[in-house]
Design an enzyme around this catalytic site. Structure first.
Site, mmCIF file in Angstrom:
data_model
loop_
_atom_site.group_PDB
_atom_site.id
_atom_site.type_symbol
_atom_site.label_atom_id
_atom_site.label_comp_id
_atom_site.label_asym_id
_atom_site.label_seq_id
_atom_site.Cartn_x
_atom_site.Cartn_y
_atom_site.Cartn_z
ATOM 1 N N ARG A 1 0.838 -1.209 0.000
ATOM 2 C CA ARG A 1 0.000 0.000 0.000
ATOM 3 C C ARG A 1 0.874 1.261 0.000
ATOM 4 O O ARG A 1 0.618 2.215 -0.736
ATOM 5 C CB ARG A 1 -0.899 -0.010 1.236
ATOM 6 C CG ARG A 1 -2.286 0.431 0.906
ATOM 7 C CD ARG A 1 -3.278 0.213 1.994
ATOM 8 N NE ARG A 1 -4.586 0.102 1.354
ATOM 9 C CZ ARG A 1 -5.736 0.149 2.000
ATOM 10 N NH1 ARG A 1 -5.761 0.255 3.294
ATOM 11 N NH2 ARG A 1 -6.871 0.049 1.349
ATOM 12 N N SER B 1 -10.161 6.902 13.422
ATOM 13 C CA SER B 1 -11.003 5.729 13.164
ATOM 14 C C SER B 1 -12.348 5.921 13.850
ATOM 15 O O SER B 1 -12.452 6.640 14.847
ATOM 16 C CB SER B 1 -10.367 4.466 13.758
ATOM 17 O OG SER B 1 -9.164 4.148 13.116
ATOM 18 N N GLU C 1 -14.156 11.078 11.198
ATOM 19 C CA GLU C 1 -14.165 11.545 9.808
ATOM 20 C C GLU C 1 -15.537 11.292 9.198
ATOM 21 O O GLU C 1 -16.079 10.207 9.340
ATOM 22 C CB GLU C 1 -13.074 10.798 9.025
ATOM 23 C CG GLU C 1 -12.924 11.273 7.607
ATOM 24 C CD GLU C 1 -12.846 12.802 7.542
ATOM 25 O OE1 GLU C 1 -11.921 13.390 8.127
ATOM 26 O OE2 GLU C 1 -13.742 13.415 6.917
ATOM 27 N N CYS D 1 -18.820 0.928 6.254
ATOM 28 C CA CYS D 1 -19.126 1.511 7.570
ATOM 29 C C CYS D 1 -20.559 1.446 8.051
ATOM 30 O O CYS D 1 -20.781 1.213 9.238
ATOM 31 C CB CYS D 1 -18.624 2.944 7.604
ATOM 32 S SG CYS D 1 -16.827 3.001 7.528
HETATM 33 P P1 NAD Z 1 -8.606 0.771 5.478
HETATM 34 O O1 NAD Z 1 -8.734 -0.679 5.759
HETATM 35 O O2 NAD Z 1 -8.724 1.271 4.064
HETATM 36 O O3 NAD Z 1 -7.187 1.310 6.027
HETATM 37 C C1 NAD Z 1 -6.681 1.011 7.276
HETATM 38 C C2 NAD Z 1 -5.169 0.863 7.148
HETATM 39 O O4 NAD Z 1 -4.607 0.736 8.470
HETATM 40 C C3 NAD Z 1 -4.706 -0.373 6.378
HETATM 41 O O5 NAD Z 1 -3.905 0.025 5.271
HETATM 42 C C4 NAD Z 1 -3.910 -1.188 7.415
HETATM 43 O O6 NAD Z 1 -2.785 -1.866 6.861
HETATM 44 C C5 NAD Z 1 -3.460 -0.113 8.380
HETATM 45 N N1 NAD Z 1 -3.096 -0.625 9.721
HETATM 46 C C6 NAD Z 1 -3.813 -1.454 10.522
HETATM 47 N N2 NAD Z 1 -3.181 -1.660 11.684
HETATM 48 C C7 NAD Z 1 -2.018 -0.942 11.627
HETATM 49 C C8 NAD Z 1 -0.942 -0.734 12.534
HETATM 50 N N3 NAD Z 1 -0.947 -1.299 13.738
HETATM 51 N N4 NAD Z 1 0.080 0.047 12.130
HETATM 52 C C9 NAD Z 1 0.096 0.637 10.926
HETATM 53 N N5 NAD Z 1 -0.918 0.491 10.024
HETATM 54 C C10 NAD Z 1 -1.965 -0.287 10.367
HETATM 55 O O7 NAD Z 1 -9.690 1.504 6.406
HETATM 56 P P2 NAD Z 1 -10.433 2.896 6.127
HETATM 57 O O8 NAD Z 1 -11.566 2.710 5.176
HETATM 58 O O9 NAD Z 1 -9.400 3.948 5.858
HETATM 59 O O10 NAD Z 1 -11.099 3.153 7.571
HETATM 60 C C11 NAD Z 1 -10.323 3.521 8.685
HETATM 61 C C12 NAD Z 1 -11.243 3.976 9.791
HETATM 62 O O11 NAD Z 1 -11.989 5.137 9.366
HETATM 63 C C13 NAD Z 1 -12.304 2.958 10.202
HETATM 64 O O12 NAD Z 1 -12.510 3.045 11.581
HETATM 65 C C14 NAD Z 1 -13.556 3.428 9.479
HETATM 66 O O13 NAD Z 1 -14.743 3.060 10.171
HETATM 67 C C15 NAD Z 1 -13.398 4.923 9.490
HETATM 68 N N6 NAD Z 1 -14.061 5.645 8.391
HETATM 69 C C16 NAD Z 1 -14.016 5.166 7.116
HETATM 70 C C17 NAD Z 1 -14.585 5.899 6.077
HETATM 71 C C18 NAD Z 1 -14.552 5.402 4.649
HETATM 72 O O14 NAD Z 1 -15.182 6.026 3.817
HETATM 73 N N7 NAD Z 1 -13.856 4.346 4.321
HETATM 74 C C19 NAD Z 1 -15.173 7.135 6.338
HETATM 75 C C20 NAD Z 1 -15.190 7.604 7.656
HETATM 76 C C21 NAD Z 1 -14.613 6.853 8.668
HETATM 77 C C1 UGA Z 2 -20.874 7.061 4.540
HETATM 78 C C2 UGA Z 2 -21.289 8.439 5.086
HETATM 79 O O1 UGA Z 2 -22.041 9.122 4.077
HETATM 80 C C3 UGA Z 2 -20.070 9.261 5.493
HETATM 81 O O2 UGA Z 2 -20.496 10.486 6.087
HETATM 82 C C4 UGA Z 2 -19.238 8.470 6.498
HETATM 83 O O3 UGA Z 2 -18.063 9.179 6.831
HETATM 84 C C5 UGA Z 2 -18.855 7.134 5.897
HETATM 85 O O4 UGA Z 2 -20.069 6.414 5.524
HETATM 86 C C6 UGA Z 2 -18.111 6.237 6.849
HETATM 87 O O5 UGA Z 2 -18.207 6.402 8.047
HETATM 88 O O6 UGA Z 2 -17.486 5.337 6.302
HETATM 89 P P1 UGA Z 2 -19.934 6.134 2.252
HETATM 90 O O7 UGA Z 2 -20.314 4.809 2.816
HETATM 91 O O8 UGA Z 2 -18.566 6.287 1.707
HETATM 92 O O9 UGA Z 2 -20.115 7.275 3.360
HETATM 93 O O10 UGA Z 2 -20.941 6.537 1.075
HETATM 94 P P2 UGA Z 2 -22.477 7.025 1.057
HETATM 95 O O11 UGA Z 2 -22.603 8.058 0.024
HETATM 96 O O12 UGA Z 2 -22.976 7.352 2.395
HETATM 97 O O13 UGA Z 2 -23.222 5.728 0.532
HETATM 98 C C7 UGA Z 2 -23.349 4.558 1.325
HETATM 99 C C8 UGA Z 2 -24.272 3.574 0.626
HETATM 100 O O14 UGA Z 2 -25.609 4.045 0.632
HETATM 101 C C9 UGA Z 2 -23.907 3.332 -0.829
HETATM 102 O O15 UGA Z 2 -24.078 1.967 -1.136
HETATM 103 C C10 UGA Z 2 -24.912 4.187 -1.581
HETATM 104 O O16 UGA Z 2 -25.177 3.738 -2.883
HETATM 105 C C11 UGA Z 2 -26.130 4.043 -0.682
HETATM 106 N N1 UGA Z 2 -27.102 5.148 -0.821
HETATM 107 C C12 UGA Z 2 -26.743 6.421 -0.486
HETATM 108 C C13 UGA Z 2 -28.392 4.880 -1.258
HETATM 109 O O17 UGA Z 2 -28.741 3.709 -1.552
HETATM 110 N N2 UGA Z 2 -29.299 5.914 -1.348
HETATM 111 C C14 UGA Z 2 -28.967 7.191 -1.023
HETATM 112 O O18 UGA Z 2 -29.850 8.080 -1.135
HETATM 113 C C15 UGA Z 2 -27.664 7.460 -0.593
#
Ligand code: NAD
Ligand code: UGA
Length: 467
Positions: free
Chosen positions: A40, A132, A165, A276
């Protein structure tokens, strides 16, 4: 306290884009993103910006501006922590698969590992920021681990903040550059202001909200639960529209123009996916049961149950409409990502729908502009392979390089992701490539119904009682 060096542990969908924007907007701050996953980090460092490990519109230009200047990616976790005044923890927090709370509680092993590494490697006073999404009161556990390392003279000291976030995938850069709000929870005012000062480089002060730690942690779970609940609500009404002759889009517009309800997040579809929503609601359900609130837990659990039902419902309906059997039939699947503009397939509705159809013996031709065949194979737990005897009853799938390839010889097309490209297809030309009678199942309601009907296809649209 002015922050000069930031370290972010976790270079995933959140850590990478968030730190890229912070570095871009704060050229005076050195930002080091670290991860234990060498592949990565190599991808984040790749000279070819098309190979970044996360696909997000606009991310490549932000990375191009900041990388090598004040944005760096590395696997040297401890050295980066030692050099930092502020450490973000942005690692994965998936649902536990075994042990206490399996299937609901968050698996905090990676977060705890980070806290222990910070405790060991930090120097001087370090602000530790939970990025996170975490169960309420996780900050207390992190604090306890860090305090154990603070005992004695000349040992590091720590302040813990919660800064969840809210970015959505596909619009991450826009969400980070112009957020509705930034939330900072903490009980050390100097630390809270130090983080607020970073964001104030581009976010107006009135949009930087300060709360206590527990409110901040819980607000993140609550925001996702409310958003997901709207989707389950509109999907439940979509099913009722189909049964009653109403149209869910007309209903959504009628209710959404009430300013108390609002128009956003009312698109009926194949159910929510993404890493999520389900994970965070199940975590909320687990915590409610833990705190003796079973009725509250049941209420939120029903949001996930309705979502799962919607996905199975769509697969079942495809089988029923295609004369009760899809065994040996070629079905074109358009879209495998959980939403448009991302290569992420975590919890994508396409996974459950495709698995149900494979179980029924279908031959799937899957097209997605950004998802790789290797990823699809992992998600379906089945390698791509042609099925020599189509009527054997064993389902199979193959990657389609183009929409034309996918639909050629197909009995039906299923639109499962709302990629822009699918909204502008020429159905007259595509219908000619299909086996008749041919169907289009538009689970996202993004295709022009008149054009599809004019092309001789039978159309089913989610939430359309006329379809
Ligand atoms: P991800 O799996 O894409 O990335 C997490 C990274 O952390 C991985 O690359 C992993 O190798 C690394 N990692 C794990 N343990 C480690 C360690 N001990 N040291 C160094 N690196 C380490 O996850 P993500 O989608 O970025 O989500 C991260 C957090 O943010 C989660 O708690 C998730 O719920 C939250 N979140 C995600 C989103 C989203 O849209 N994906 C949006 C808001 C919040
Ligand atoms: C969602 C939240 O929108 C973010 O604010 C949050 O940070 C994030 O989760 C997280 O904690 O990971 P995300 O999952 O990336 O973001 O995308 P969304 O746009 O929320 O869509 C989530 C799912 O709902 C998708 O499958 C989308 O197609 C679906 N969706 C969304 C619907 O079916 N209808 C809608 O009107 C909106």
């Amino acid at each position: 306290m002015t922050i000069q060096r930031i370290c972010c542990i976790g270079a995933g969908y959140v850590g990478g884009p968030t730190m890229a924007v912070i570095a871009d907007r704060c050229p005076q701050v050195r930002v080091q993103v670290v991860d234990i996953n060498q592949a990565r980090i190599d991808a984040w460092n790749d000279a070819d910006l098309g190979k970044l490990p996360v696909y997000e519109p606009g991310l490549d230009s932000v990375v191009e501006r900041a990388r090598g200047r004040n944005l760096h990616f590395s696997t040297d976790v401890e050295a980066s922590i030692a050099a930092a005044d502020m450490v973000f923890i942005s690692v994965n927090t998936p649902t536990k698969t075994k042990g206490l709370g399996a299937g609901q509680a968050s698996d905090l092993r990676w977060v705890e590992a980070c806290a222990r590494t910070v405790a060991k490697a930090a120097k001087g006073h370090t602000i530790v920021v939970e990025k996170s999404t975490l169960p309420v009161r996780t900050a207390a556990a992190i604090q306890t681990i860090l305090e154990a390392a603070s005992e004695g003279e000349d040992q590091p000291t720590f302040s813990v903040l919660s800064n969840p976030e809210f970015l959505a995938e596909g619009t991450a850069i826009r969400d980070l550059e112009t957020p509705d709000r930034v939330l900072i929870g903490g009980d050390d005012p100097a630390a809270v202001e130090a983080l607020a000062e970073i964001y104030a480089n581009w976010v107006p002060q009135q949009q930087i909200l300060r709360t206590n730690l527990w409110s901040s942690e819980l607000s993140k779970l609550t925001a996702n639960a409310f958003l997901a609940q709207r989707i389950s609500s509109i999907n439940s009404i979509a099913a009722f529209c189909e049964a009653s002759g109403a149209d869910v889009r007309e209903v959504a517009r009628a209710i959404g123009t009430d300013s108390r309800i609002g128009l956003k997040f009312l698109n009926a579809g194949p159910g929510f996916g993404g890493s999520c929503f389900q994970k965070d609601i199940l975590n909320l359900v687990y915590l409610c049961r833990h705190f003796g609130l079973p009725e509250v837990a049941d209420y939120w659990e029903s949001v996930v149950a309705l979502n799962t039902w919607q996905q199975h419902r769509i697969a079942r309906l495809v089988v029923q409409k295609l004369f009760g059997t899809v065994t040996g039939k070629r079905l074109a699947i358009l879209g495998f990502a959980f939403k448009a503009d991302t290569n992420d397939t975590r919890e994508s509705p396409a996974i459950r729908i495709c698995r149900d159809l494979l179980e029924e013996g279908a031959q799937l031709a899957i097209h997605d502009p950004k998802v790789t065949a290797q990823q699809i194979a992992r998600d379906l737990q089945q390698e791509a392979a042609p099925q020599p005897d189509a009527l054997s009853g064993t389902g199979s799938w193959a990657e389609a390089g183009s929409v034309e390839d996918a639909v050629t010889g197909a009995d039906a097309v299923l639109v499962l992701t709302e990629w822009h490209h699918y909204k502008v297809l020429n159905w007259m030309a595509l219908a000619a490539l299909m086996r008749k009678p041919a169907w289009l199942f538009d689970a996202r309601a993004v295709i022009n119904p008149e054009q599809v009907r004019a092309a001789g296809l039978t159309l089913w649209r989610v939430g359309d009682g006329e379809g």
